[in-house]
Design a protein around this motif. Structure first.
Motif, PDB file in Angstrom:
ATOM      1  N   ASP A  81       0.858  -1.184   0.000  1.00  0.00           N
ATOM      2  CA  ASP A  81       0.000   0.000   0.000  1.00  0.00           C
ATOM      3  C   ASP A  81       0.899   1.241   0.000  1.00  0.00           C
ATOM      4  OD1 ASP A  81      -2.398  -1.394   0.045  1.00  0.00           O
ATOM      5  OD2 ASP A  81      -2.438  -1.481   2.234  1.00  0.00           O
ATOM      6  N   VAL A  82       0.565   2.197  -0.835  1.00  0.00           N
ATOM      7  CA  VAL A  82       1.384   3.396  -0.971  1.00  0.00           C
ATOM      8  C   VAL A  82       0.483   4.622  -0.881  1.00  0.00           C
ATOM      9  CG1 VAL A  82       3.049   4.639  -2.409  1.00  0.00           C
ATOM     10  CG2 VAL A  82       2.971   2.140  -2.479  1.00  0.00           C
ATOM     11  N   VAL A  83       0.940   5.638  -0.162  1.00  0.00           N
ATOM     12  CA  VAL A  83       0.233   6.925  -0.147  1.00  0.00           C
ATOM     13  C   VAL A  83       1.069   7.895  -0.979  1.00  0.00           C
ATOM     14  CG1 VAL A  83      -1.013   6.598   2.002  1.00  0.00           C
ATOM     15  CG2 VAL A  83       1.295   7.487   2.095  1.00  0.00           C
ATOM     16  N   VAL A  84       0.432   8.512  -1.949  1.00  0.00           N
ATOM     17  CA  VAL A  84       1.166   9.243  -2.978  1.00  0.00           C
ATOM     18  C   VAL A  84       0.617  10.653  -3.141  1.00  0.00           C
ATOM     19  CG1 VAL A  84       1.733   7.146  -4.261  1.00  0.00           C
ATOM     20  CG2 VAL A  84      -0.391   8.364  -4.763  1.00  0.00           C
ATOM     21  N   PRO A  85       1.385  11.529  -3.778  1.00  0.00           N
ATOM     22  CA  PRO A  85       0.869  12.857  -4.091  1.00  0.00           C
ATOM     23  C   PRO A  85      -0.311  12.778  -5.059  1.00  0.00           C
ATOM     24  CG  PRO A  85       3.264  12.796  -4.262  1.00  0.00           C
ATOM     25  CD  PRO A  85       2.805  11.389  -4.133  1.00  0.00           C
ATOM     26  N   SER A  86      -1.131  13.792  -5.036  1.00  0.00           N
ATOM     27  CA  SER A  86      -2.297  13.841  -5.924  1.00  0.00           C
ATOM     28  C   SER A  86      -1.852  13.903  -7.379  1.00  0.00           C
ATOM     29  CB  SER A  86      -3.158  15.066  -5.601  1.00  0.00           C
ATOM     30  OG  SER A  86      -3.591  15.031  -4.264  1.00  0.00           O
ATOM     31  N   GLU A  87      -2.728  13.479  -8.277  1.00  0.00           N
ATOM     32  CA  GLU A  87      -2.431  13.554  -9.705  1.00  0.00           C
ATOM     33  C   GLU A  87      -2.234  15.005 -10.128  1.00  0.00           C
ATOM     34  OE1 GLU A  87      -5.349  11.524 -11.970  1.00  0.00           O
ATOM     35  OE2 GLU A  87      -4.774   9.533 -11.274  1.00  0.00           O
ATOM     36  N   GLY A  88      -1.352  15.190 -11.101  1.00  0.00           N
ATOM     37  CA  GLY A  88      -1.016  16.540 -11.541  1.00  0.00           C
ATOM     38  C   GLY A  88       0.182  17.111 -10.819  1.00  0.00           C
ATOM     39  N   ASN A  89       0.665  16.396  -9.802  1.00  0.00           N
ATOM     40  CA  ASN A  89       1.827  16.807  -9.034  1.00  0.00           C
ATOM     41  C   ASN A  89       3.080  16.201  -9.672  1.00  0.00           C
ATOM     42  OD1 ASN A  89       3.897  16.413  -6.809  1.00  0.00           O
ATOM     43  ND2 ASN A  89       2.384  17.628  -5.710  1.00  0.00           N
ATOM     44  N   ALA A  90       4.182  16.961  -9.698  1.00  0.00           N
ATOM     45  CA  ALA A  90       5.417  16.456 -10.308  1.00  0.00           C
ATOM     46  C   ALA A  90       5.920  15.201  -9.591  1.00  0.00           C
ATOM     47  CB  ALA A  90       6.485  17.535 -10.286  1.00  0.00           C
ATOM     48  N   LEU A  91       5.775  15.142  -8.269  1.00  0.00           N
ATOM     49  CA  LEU A  91       6.195  13.952  -7.531  1.00  0.00           C
ATOM     50  C   LEU A  91       5.376  12.731  -7.953  1.00  0.00           C
ATOM     51  CD1 LEU A  91       6.513  15.491  -3.963  1.00  0.00           C
ATOM     52  CD2 LEU A  91       8.407  14.761  -5.416  1.00  0.00           C
ATOM     53  N   ARG A  92       4.078  12.935  -8.155  1.00  0.00           N
ATOM     54  CA  ARG A  92       3.224  11.823  -8.563  1.00  0.00           C
ATOM     55  C   ARG A  92       3.608  11.357  -9.963  1.00  0.00           C
ATOM     56  NH1 ARG A  92      -1.933   9.868  -7.457  1.00  0.00           N
ATOM     57  NH2 ARG A  92      -2.304   8.095  -8.839  1.00  0.00           N
ATOM     58  N   GLU A  93       3.868  12.308 -10.848  1.00  0.00           N
ATOM     59  CA  GLU A  93       4.256  11.931 -12.206  1.00  0.00           C
ATOM     60  C   GLU A  93       5.555  11.133 -12.195  1.00  0.00           C
ATOM     61  OE1 GLU A  93       5.358  14.055 -16.482  1.00  0.00           O
ATOM     62  OE2 GLU A  93       4.146  15.136 -15.010  1.00  0.00           O
ATOM     63  N   ALA A  94       6.516  11.561 -11.371  1.00  0.00           N
ATOM     64  CA  ALA A  94       7.782  10.844 -11.282  1.00  0.00           C
ATOM     65  C   ALA A  94       7.583   9.445 -10.695  1.00  0.00           C
ATOM     66  CB  ALA A  94       8.769  11.637 -10.430  1.00  0.00           C
ATOM     67  N   PHE A  95       6.753   9.341  -9.668  1.00  0.00           N
ATOM     68  CA  PHE A  95       6.490   8.028  -9.063  1.00  0.00           C
ATOM     69  C   PHE A  95       5.788   7.100 -10.057  1.00  0.00           C
ATOM     70  CE2 PHE A  95       3.552   5.171  -6.854  1.00  0.00           C
ATOM     71  CZ  PHE A  95       4.444   4.445  -6.079  1.00  0.00           C
ATOM     72  N   ASP A  96       4.770   7.594 -10.731  1.00  0.00           N
ATOM     73  CA  ASP A  96       4.050   6.765 -11.702  1.00  0.00           C
ATOM     74  C   ASP A  96       4.985   6.280 -12.804  1.00  0.00           C
ATOM     75  OD1 ASP A  96       1.732   7.081 -10.279  1.00  0.00           O
ATOM     76  OD2 ASP A  96       0.859   8.591 -11.611  1.00  0.00           O
ATOM     77  N   LEU A  97       5.890   7.151 -13.231  1.00  0.00           N
ATOM     78  CA  LEU A  97       6.838   6.775 -14.273  1.00  0.00           C
ATOM     79  C   LEU A  97       7.776   5.684 -13.779  1.00  0.00           C
ATOM     80  CD1 LEU A  97       7.882   7.467 -17.141  1.00  0.00           C
ATOM     81  CD2 LEU A  97       9.402   9.143 -16.066  1.00  0.00           C
TER      82      LEU A  97
END
Length: 290
Positions: free
Chosen positions: A191-207
């Motif tokens: 289970d991971v808690v992540v930044p909201s979509e549209g956030n640069a951190l979220r984009e980097a994590f998703d990538l």
């Protein structure tokens, strides 16, 4: 020494007397005389020869007057530039932003710009990076602060505001807490808690985790909220490296060893833009930390 004193001095030299200079300046003659006397005392030299029927510069005064003319011309030039610029700044200036934290004060820059240019209608949109980029491309925004895990698109100009790697945060008893680094595969099935979509951190994590089966337990825009959720055992938190010193009895941070970085960039369309949009963009660029 004050600018109006130089103006009075030049006027007396041009008119050959205090009375005509006062008429030209539209002020009382004693005021002209008093200010020039004050200037002479400050400089330690008489600047005007008052002995004849016509007031003439002394040798020192002639040099001072020549320099004063250049100074007054320069000030007049500055005023013309400002007046010309104000004449151009009409219409709209539209800026967008993701939540940027302390990295760039977009609202503050926009407020200062609006105060300086009251003829411009300003607007601010806060949204996710994907929407902001789309608005830049279709002409609904002039400039925007956006998050990205890659470079700027070819059709946009961009300047990096900040760039950082990621860390993960877990309770001290978690198996990952003793690791020297966490790789994406370590998060498989977690289970991971992540930044909201549209956030640069979220984009980097998703990538980084595109091929890893992680479970998104919760998303939030504030990294400190993500940290608190991780401390309560809701999941592994994905945080910016600037919070890597965040250690307590309830939380340990570990570097996320993925070849991605979260970036905030100031982006604007290539090609020409309105004078108002160009001036606002320059103001934002000037505010980017050096």
């Amino acid at each position: 020494m004050q600018l109006h004193q130089l103006e009075y001095l030049v006027a007396v030299a041009d008119e050959g007397g205090f009375t005509r200079a006062a008429e030209r300046l539209r002020i009382a003659q004693p005021g002209v005389s008093a200010q020039i006397r004050k200037l002479e005392r400050e400089l330690g030299h008489e600047l005007l020869d008052r002995s004849g029927p016509r007031v003439r510069p002394t040798p020192v005064g002639a040099d001072v007057i020549a320099t004063a003319r250049h100074a007054l011309d320069a000030v007049a030039g500055v005023r013309r530039v400002v007046e010309d610029l104000d004449g151009l700044l009409r219409g709209e200036a539209r800026v967008g932003m993701v939540t940027s934290g302390p990295f760039l004060d977009v609202p503050g820059v926009l407020a200062d710009f609006a105060t300086a240019h009251p003829g411009v209608t300003c607007s601010l949109v806060e949204a996710g990076s994907g929407r902001l980029v789309a608005m830049l491309r279709d002409g609904r925004l002039d400039v925007a602060l956006v998050g990205t895990a890659g470079g700027a698109a070819d059709d946009l100009e961009a300047r990096t505001v900040t760039e950082e790697s990621l860390v993960v945060a877990v309770p001290p008893g978690d198996p990952l807490a003793t690791a020297t680094a966490v790789v994406p595969a370590d998060l498989a099935g977690r289970d991971v808690v992540v930044p909201s979509e549209g956030n640069a951190l979220r984009e980097a994590f998703d990538l980084a985790c595109a091929a890893v089966p992680v479970r998104i337990a919760c998303a939030a825009s504030d990294p400190t909220v993500l940290a608190r959720l991780a401390a309560r055992g809701l999941g592994v938190a994905v945080l910016p490296a600037s919070l890597s010193a965040l250690r307590s009895e309830a939380l340990t941070t570990v570097p996320f060893a993925a070849d991605v970085r979260a970036r905030l960039v100031l982006a604007w369309p290539r090609g020409s833009s309105s004078p108002a949009a160009a001036t606002l963009t320059r103001a934002l660029l000037d505010a980017v930390p050096g």
